[in-house]
Design a protein around this motif. Structure first.
Motif, PDB file in Angstrom:
ATOM      1  N   PHE A 202       0.868  -1.174   0.000  1.00  0.00           N
ATOM      2  CA  PHE A 202       0.000   0.000   0.000  1.00  0.00           C
ATOM      3  C   PHE A 202       0.905   1.224   0.000  1.00  0.00           C
ATOM      4  N   VAL A 203       0.706   2.098  -0.991  1.00  0.00           N
ATOM      5  CA  VAL A 203       1.512   3.325  -1.028  1.00  0.00           C
ATOM      6  C   VAL A 203       0.805   4.380  -0.188  1.00  0.00           C
ATOM      7  N   LEU A 204       1.536   4.903   0.778  1.00  0.00           N
ATOM      8  CA  LEU A 204       0.960   5.885   1.695  1.00  0.00           C
ATOM      9  C   LEU A 204       1.531   7.264   1.407  1.00  0.00           C
ATOM     10  N   GLY A 205       0.627   8.247   1.297  1.00  0.00           N
ATOM     11  CA  GLY A 205       1.071   9.634   1.174  1.00  0.00           C
ATOM     12  C   GLY A 205       1.170  10.213   2.580  1.00  0.00           C
ATOM     13  N   ASN A 206       0.322  11.205   2.846  1.00  0.00           N
ATOM     14  CA  ASN A 206       0.355  11.790   4.184  1.00  0.00           C
ATOM     15  C   ASN A 206      -0.632  11.127   5.134  1.00  0.00           C
ATOM     16  N   GLY A 207      -1.309  10.106   4.670  1.00  0.00           N
ATOM     17  CA  GLY A 207      -2.211   9.359   5.558  1.00  0.00           C
ATOM     18  C   GLY A 207      -3.414  10.155   6.034  1.00  0.00           C
ATOM     19  N   SER A 208      -3.876  11.128   5.217  1.00  0.00           N
ATOM     20  CA  SER A 208      -4.978  11.976   5.691  1.00  0.00           C
ATOM     21  C   SER A 208      -6.336  11.591   5.117  1.00  0.00           C
ATOM     22  N   ASN A 209      -6.373  10.491   4.353  1.00  0.00           N
ATOM     23  CA  ASN A 209      -7.671  10.050   3.826  1.00  0.00           C
ATOM     24  C   ASN A 209      -7.872   8.555   4.030  1.00  0.00           C
ATOM     25  N   VAL A 210      -7.159   8.004   5.001  1.00  0.00           N
ATOM     26  CA  VAL A 210      -7.206   6.551   5.193  1.00  0.00           C
ATOM     27  C   VAL A 210      -7.553   6.182   6.636  1.00  0.00           C
TER      28      VAL A 210
ATOM     29  N   ALA B 130      -8.171  15.772  -5.199  1.00  0.00           N
ATOM     30  CA  ALA B 130      -8.538  16.569  -4.027  1.00  0.00           C
ATOM     31  C   ALA B 130      -9.065  17.929  -4.469  1.00  0.00           C
ATOM     32  N   GLY B 131     -10.012  18.427  -3.704  1.00  0.00           N
ATOM     33  CA  GLY B 131     -10.579  19.720  -4.071  1.00  0.00           C
ATOM     34  C   GLY B 131     -11.208  20.419  -2.890  1.00  0.00           C
ATOM     35  N   ALA B 132     -11.345  21.718  -3.031  1.00  0.00           N
ATOM     36  CA  ALA B 132     -11.972  22.520  -1.974  1.00  0.00           C
ATOM     37  C   ALA B 132     -12.226  23.921  -2.516  1.00  0.00           C
TER      38      ALA B 132
ATOM     39  N   ARG C  39     -11.075  29.996   6.961  1.00  0.00           N
ATOM     40  CA  ARG C  39     -12.387  29.332   6.848  1.00  0.00           C
ATOM     41  C   ARG C  39     -12.307  27.885   7.318  1.00  0.00           C
ATOM     42  N   ARG C  40     -11.156  27.237   7.045  1.00  0.00           N
ATOM     43  CA  ARG C  40     -10.981  25.846   7.527  1.00  0.00           C
ATOM     44  C   ARG C  40     -10.982  25.800   9.047  1.00  0.00           C
ATOM     45  N   VAL C  41     -10.224  26.709   9.651  1.00  0.00           N
ATOM     46  CA  VAL C  41     -10.142  26.716  11.114  1.00  0.00           C
ATOM     47  C   VAL C  41     -11.531  26.964  11.715  1.00  0.00           C
TER      48      VAL C  41
ATOM     49  N   GLY D 133      -2.866  16.807   2.621  1.00  0.00           N
ATOM     50  CA  GLY D 133      -2.381  15.644   1.881  1.00  0.00           C
ATOM     51  C   GLY D 133      -1.064  15.902   1.166  1.00  0.00           C
ATOM     52  N   SER D 134      -0.551  14.844   0.571  1.00  0.00           N
ATOM     53  CA  SER D 134       0.643  14.939  -0.272  1.00  0.00           C
ATOM     54  C   SER D 134       0.188  15.152  -1.718  1.00  0.00           C
ATOM     55  N   VAL D 135       1.137  15.491  -2.559  1.00  0.00           N
ATOM     56  CA  VAL D 135       0.829  15.658  -3.989  1.00  0.00           C
ATOM     57  C   VAL D 135       0.320  14.340  -4.576  1.00  0.00           C
TER      58      VAL D 135
END
Ligand SMILES: Cc1cc2nc3c(=O)[nH]c(=O)nc-3n(C[C@H](O)[C@H](O)[C@H](O)COP(=O)(O)OP(=O)(O)OC[C@H]3O[C@@H](n4cnc5c(N)ncnc54)[C@H](O)[C@@H]3O)c2cc1C
Length: 304
Positions: free
Chosen positions: A66-74, A142-144, A215-217, A132-134
């Motif tokens: 499993f390739v892990l980026g920053n682990g922010s969606n798992v 990813a979007g916002a 706005r995120r905070v 996240g990572s690139v």
């Protein structure tokens, strides 16, 4: 340790200093949810060559990986992962060529946004603050705040574990959809991505980024571990609104809680397990289906 992991571990042990090797590494240390049991093998390649070699070796030894980026969606399972987790975190170079910004897979989106701002290049402001990572962002589209990766991506560089080839994939071949891309349906690995930006005003770009960060905070429960929005947005509905109207804000199973601040998030209030989160996800889905007839689909990836 199973046979295939043993073979991969033996290979990794002889690779040299460009590949760091850990056994039974708790995934709670590497995910924004702070949840997850141990990965049998945790590899951190420090160069692109080591990254592709590790992926190739996993493929050749038939080891699950499993390739892990920053682990922010798992969400890693409490039972852990009986294969190899290969982290992109050490591959974080960012370069500029005119208005084309190229970043390695492990570069953080926020550092990419800052680099673009410092070069007075606009287009990536929307991504500021997505943790996240690139690589993860290219895979997830990813979007916002009105922007998505597909709006700025020019091409990505991918590694194909089966052929061992490195290929350039133009934007049109990413089959981008809402939080979806071709990468979610193949074994290809993102090595790097190039973004076509537009010359702008540094102060204005910075102000837009700060506004988005503010706005995120204000809206997101950034004070607790989470993996962001749990569910994909169903057409014509807002998840947060449905969950809130169903009276689920603050509803808790074990250490997992529907955020009081943003009902689209599940937060880890301390000691949450993947079992707690999955039970809460199931409960929310059931209630929303009953109240609205809407089937919620998970955005977070459960890794087991
Ligand atoms: C507080 C918070 C706020 C968030 N806000 C947003 C938001 O506004 N918009 C949004 O879209 N998301 C948001 N997210 C979710 C998440 O940050 C994004 O989905 C991000 O793009 C995931 O990147 P990552 O590097 O953490 O990926 P990971 O979680 O590490 O991985 C996600 C998927 O990508 C794959 N992957 C990662 N790197 C590679 C690679 N190099 N090659 C192949 N596959 C790879 C993984 O295998 C996995 O399938 C938020 C999360 C949190 C915690």
């Amino acid at each position: 340790m199973n046979d295939t992991i043993g073979k991969l571990a033996a290979w990794a042990g002889t690779y040299g200093e460009d590949l760091s090797v850990c056994f039974d590494e708790p995934m709670s240390r590497h995910t924004s949810f702070r949840i997850g049991g141990p990965a049998a093998l945790y590899l951190v390649p420090r160069t692109r060559e080591a990254f592709t070699a590790a992926v190739r070796a996993a493929h050749e030894t038939e080891t699950r990986f499993f390739v892990l980026g920053n682990g922010s969606n798992v969400l890693f399972d409490d039972a852990g992962y009986d294969g190899a987790v290969i982290s992109s975190s050490a591959l974080d170079a960012i370069t500029l060529d005119g208005d084309l910004l190229t970043a390695e897979a492990g570069a953080s989106l926020s550092s990419v946004c800052k680099k673009a701002r410092d070069a007075s290049l606009a287009g990536l402001e929307f991504a500021y603050g997505i943790p996240g990572s690139v690589g993860g962002a290219v895979v997830m589209n990813a979007g916002a705040y009105g922007g998505e990766i597909k709006d700025v991506l020019e091409e990505s560089t991918a590694f194909d574990p089966a052929s061992g080839e490195i290929v350039s994939i133009p934007l049109a071949e990413h089959a981008y959809g809402y939080r979806d891309s071709v990468y979610k349906h193949t074994d290809r690995i993102v090595l790097a991505a190039s973004f076509r930006l537009v010359p702008g005003n540094r102060e204005e770009i910075g102000a837009k980024m700060n506004d988005i960060a503010g706005r995120r905070v204000a809206k997101q429960p950034l004070e607790y571990p989470s993996a962001g929005s749990v569910f994909k947005r169903p057409e014509g509905h807002f998840v947060g609104q449905m969950v809130e109207e169903s009276g689920l804000k603050g509803f808790r199973i074990g250490g997992a809680e529907v955020s009081e601040k943003h009902a689209g998030f599940i937060v880890n209030r301390g000691g949450a397990t993947s079992r707690d989160v999955l039970a809460l996800v199931g409960h929310i889905r059931e209630v929303v289906l009953k109240n609205y007839g809407v089937e919620l689909e998970c955005e977070i990836i459960h890794v087991k």
